[in-house]
Design a protein around this motif. Structure first.
Motif, short mmCIF file in Angstrom:
data_model
loop_
_atom_site.label_atom_id
_atom_site.label_comp_id
_atom_site.label_asym_id
_atom_site.label_seq_id
_atom_site.Cartn_x
_atom_site.Cartn_y
_atom_site.Cartn_z
N GLN A 75 0.82 -1.21 0.00
CA GLN A 75 0.00 0.00 0.00
C GLN A 75 0.85 1.27 0.00
O GLN A 75 1.90 1.31 0.63
CB GLN A 75 -0.89 0.00 1.25
CG GLN A 75 -1.69 -1.27 1.39
CD GLN A 75 -2.42 -1.36 2.72
OE1 GLN A 75 -2.43 -0.40 3.49
NE2 GLN A 75 -3.02 -2.49 2.97
N LEU A 79 -1.77 7.02 1.78
CA LEU A 79 -3.04 6.66 2.43
C LEU A 79 -2.89 6.66 3.94
O LEU A 79 -3.77 7.09 4.66
CB LEU A 79 -3.45 5.26 1.98
CG LEU A 79 -4.45 5.12 0.84
CD1 LEU A 79 -4.81 3.66 0.69
CD2 LEU A 79 -5.68 5.95 1.09
N GLU A 82 -2.68 10.02 5.37
CA GLU A 82 -3.97 10.67 5.41
C GLU A 82 -4.70 10.37 6.73
O GLU A 82 -5.42 11.20 7.26
CB GLU A 82 -4.81 10.20 4.21
CG GLU A 82 -5.88 11.18 3.80
CD GLU A 82 -6.48 10.83 2.44
OE1 GLU A 82 -5.81 10.16 1.63
OE2 GLU A 82 -7.64 11.23 2.22
N GLU A 112 -7.52 1.89 5.92
CA GLU A 112 -7.22 2.93 4.94
C GLU A 112 -7.69 2.54 3.55
O GLU A 112 -8.37 3.30 2.86
CB GLU A 112 -5.71 3.21 4.92
CG GLU A 112 -5.22 4.11 6.04
CD GLU A 112 -5.09 3.39 7.38
OE1 GLU A 112 -5.33 2.16 7.43
OE2 GLU A 112 -4.79 4.05 8.38
N VAL A 113 -7.28 1.34 3.14
CA VAL A 113 -7.58 0.91 1.77
C VAL A 113 -9.08 0.77 1.56
O VAL A 113 -9.63 1.22 0.56
CB VAL A 113 -6.85 -0.41 1.45
CG1 VAL A 113 -7.25 -0.90 0.07
CG2 VAL A 113 -5.36 -0.21 1.53
N ASP A 116 -10.87 4.16 1.59
CA ASP A 116 -10.56 4.85 0.35
C ASP A 116 -11.43 4.32 -0.79
O ASP A 116 -11.95 5.06 -1.60
CB ASP A 116 -9.08 4.67 0.01
CG ASP A 116 -8.72 5.31 -1.31
OD1 ASP A 116 -8.84 6.54 -1.40
OD2 ASP A 116 -8.37 4.58 -2.26
N PHE A 421 -11.11 10.25 5.93
CA PHE A 421 -11.14 10.01 4.49
C PHE A 421 -12.38 10.62 3.83
O PHE A 421 -12.63 10.38 2.66
CB PHE A 421 -11.09 8.51 4.20
CG PHE A 421 -9.74 7.91 4.45
CD1 PHE A 421 -8.81 7.83 3.42
CD2 PHE A 421 -9.38 7.46 5.70
CE1 PHE A 421 -7.56 7.29 3.64
CE2 PHE A 421 -8.12 6.92 5.94
CZ PHE A 421 -7.20 6.85 4.91
#
Length: 568
Positions: A75, A79, A82, A112-113, A116, A421
């Motif tokens: 990753q 991200l 953030e 995060e992923v 997002d 996010f």
RNA sequence: CGGAGCGUGGCGCAGUUUGGUAGCGCACCUGCUUUGGGAGCAGGGGGUCGAAGGUUCAAAUCCUUUCGCUCCGACCA
């Protein structure tokens, strides 16, 4: 599967660098091999077990309405920056750079992923709720990998993430996952307890851990022996018994306490009770803020509680330079005249009226310390570590300690990540709202190890039926044609009806086969020997209970199938 | 990151103190015997002694550096 064709490298001797039983047996039974510290190759037999467990997890997750997907392990650091976790997560995050010197990390978890993904794709309240999960290899740059697969640097995990419209929705999603987890562990035949947990660096409100009780647990579970209260030691609470002391009203005054650095030494030197001495512990947060924690001498500071109270992730005991800066001395630190330090007092010191504190000078303490009079603090807090034997706050019962292996954890994240996010949806009124999130993890490889910790004896593993790599282990003994023919027939017949059979068709002596069978631990062992076969019998042994008996030949496959149904 | 220990055939270990041409058990290969709880005999193959540098006529052994692994602690799911 025929053992003559399968790679199952069992070990007669216990590998020297395996300390705990599950680690030893996973190596000995030929389930896995180590590549390097905390990183393992799963061999055919071990991978078989992993797939078994994964399948159970999949079935229950799907049944609970979650959908499987697969996210990248590799990753971009952006991200993580953030969400501020590129730094907050600390050195546990496995970081790396690509050839252009861009920062990347290997995912230890996927908030995060997934957030997002969802913020870009989900726009309407009509698309929620949503629960996405994956089963994937995770990475954590462990300070100290140990206990085989129980604390690895690379491990397989199931992680799920729920997105809901509101708190009520999140509560429902959370409950659904909680219930699914109970089913999963029940199906595996594991003895576990759910406990209230600290949410750690993942953040959020409610959290429960699923703990498998075992001898080598890494977490200490505090539980009440008369109600169902159970909590991680990091969060556990107990009834505090305040000691009413008839103190004098004398002024603070300094006394010499040469070389008395510990609470016990001070109490002994001054001839006072330990609980009259105030322990002052100096901490430094990750932001460099200095904190002096006060607690009664007979208690310990619970650093997790303190960190949570301060709203920080990392907390360390202050180093020598800090003591110099503050012009104080380790072992003689106290809350009066300490300088630019935030003071946090535990409830246990609130009633102290004639206590002893450090004087911030070498070999000096202050006596006649009166908490209310000498310090200008608005409040006291619970930063105390629970001790075994204390009273339960819910029912007054006695609190006990047990070791546990954490095999799963569920969190209510709330809006921590949806805020970071900007994961929003439009509600019925067309107004933008933050999604409420939850996340839910199951350590796949760790659960396998926990299952072994709970199901073994001196000879090997005793697999619960649901996790067993094969349900039936067929042992033809000797070279007699009849035996070999019968074994082959039975193998074909059982296999064709969907039963998983391991046939030991190796040219080995009986003892070798028996020992390997015990080690590998399939639930049902069926021995086909020359003499008993001639007498029209097959021998059956249950690995779990040790029960042994014979069945007559003829329709063996059906009989064995019935036995399996009985065990299930 | 602190403390302790260990790196010698695939595995488990001895040998290191006191330098002198690398050994044991298991496993592996061949043969014979054996065959219901890890067989016996005979023969055989396999090791840059973690790595680098140094001392020495000579280093697994002594010195220096370095890498790795395990355990305890700190930390962590």
């Amino acid at each position: 599967m025929k053992m003559s064709k399968m790679y199952i490298p069992t070990l007669k001797e216990t590998p020297a660098d395996a300390e705990v039983v599950s680690h030893q047996l996973m190596l000995r039974a030929g389930l896995m091999r180590k590549l390097t510290s905390g990183i393992y190759t799963y061999l055919p037999l071990g991978y078989n077990v992993i797939r078994k467990f994964e399948q159970i997890v999949r079935e229950e997750m799907n049944r609970a309405g979650a959908q499987e997907l697969l996210m990248p392990a590799l990753q971009p650091a952006d991200l993580w920056k953030e969400s501020k976790r590129f730094d907050d997560y600390g050195p546990e995050l496995m970081k790396l750079k690509d050839r252009h010197n861009r920062d990347f990390c290997l995912g230890p978890t996927h908030e995060e992923v997934v957030t997002d993904l969802v913020r870009d794709e989900i726009r309407s309240y009509k698309d929620l709720p949503l629960n996405l999960y994956q089963i994937q290899t995770k990475y954590r740059d462990e300070v100290r990998p140990r206990f085989g697969v129980l604390r690895g640097r690379e491990f397989i995990m199931k992680d799920a993430y729920s997105f809901d419209l509101d708190q009520a929705g999140l509560d429902r999603s959370y409950q659904a996952m909680y219930d699914a987890y109970c089913k999963i562990y029940d199906r595996c035949g594991l003895k576990y307890r759910t406990i209230l947990a600290d949410s750690g660096p993942i953040g959020g409100d409610d959290s429960h851990e699923f703990m498998v009780l075992a001898e080598v647990g890494e977490d200490t579970v505090v539980y009440c022996d008369s109600c169902d209260y159970a909590a991680n030691l990091e969060l556990a609470e107990s009834v505090l018994k305040l000691r009413e002391i008839d103190g004098s009203d004398e002024e603070l005054s300094a006394v010499a306490t040469p070389d008395a650095k510990t609470i016990a030494q001070v109490a002994e030197y001054l001839d006072v009770e330990i609980n009259q001495v105030v322990k002052s512990v100096l901490y430094e947060t990750q932001h460099g803020e200095l904190v002096l924690a006060l607690i009664r001498g007979d208690y310990e500071v619970n650093e997790v509680k303190l960190a949570n109270l301060l709203g920080v992730v990392n907390l360390e005991m202050a180093g020598d330079s800090v003591y110099e800066e503050l012009n104080t001395v380790k072992g003689f630190t106290g809350p009066v005249n300490i300088g630019e330090v935030k003071i946090v007092a535990d409830h246990s010191v609130s009633k102290i009226v004639d206590g002893v504190i450090g004087a911030n000078e070498i070999d000096q303490h202050l006596i006649h310390f009166n908490f209310a009079r000498d310090l200008d603090l608005e409040d006291t807090f619970d930063i105390r570590e629970v001790k075994a034997g204390e009273e339960c706050v819910h029912c007054g019962g006695e609190l006990k300690f047990a070791e546990g292996i954490e095999v799963g954890q569920v969190f209510k994240l709330g809006t921590k990540y949806s805020e970071a996010f900007e994961a929003t949806y439009l509600d019925e009124a067309g107004k933008s709202q933050l999604m409420k999130m939850g996340c839910y993890g199951i350590g796949i490889t760790r659960t396998i190890a926990a299952a072994i910790e709970q199901n073994h004896d001196e000879y090997g593993i005793k697999w619960p039926l649901a996790l067993a790599p094969y349900q039936v282990h067929l042992l033809p003994l000797g070279k007699s044609e009849d035996v070999i023919k019968k074994a082959e027939e039975l193998y074909q017949e059982l296999t064709s009806t969907g039963i998983e059979v391991l046939l030991d068709d190796r040219n080995e002596r009986a003892g070798v086969k028996f020992n390997d069978a015990d080690l590998i631990g399939c639930p049902i062992r069926v021995t086909i020997g020359g003499r008993s076969l001639a007498a029209g019998e097959l021998e059956v042994k249950y690995r779990q209970s040790g029960k042994e008996f014979t069945i007559s030949t003829g329709n063996e496959a059906t009989k064995i199938k019935d036995l399996l149904a009985e065990l299930a």
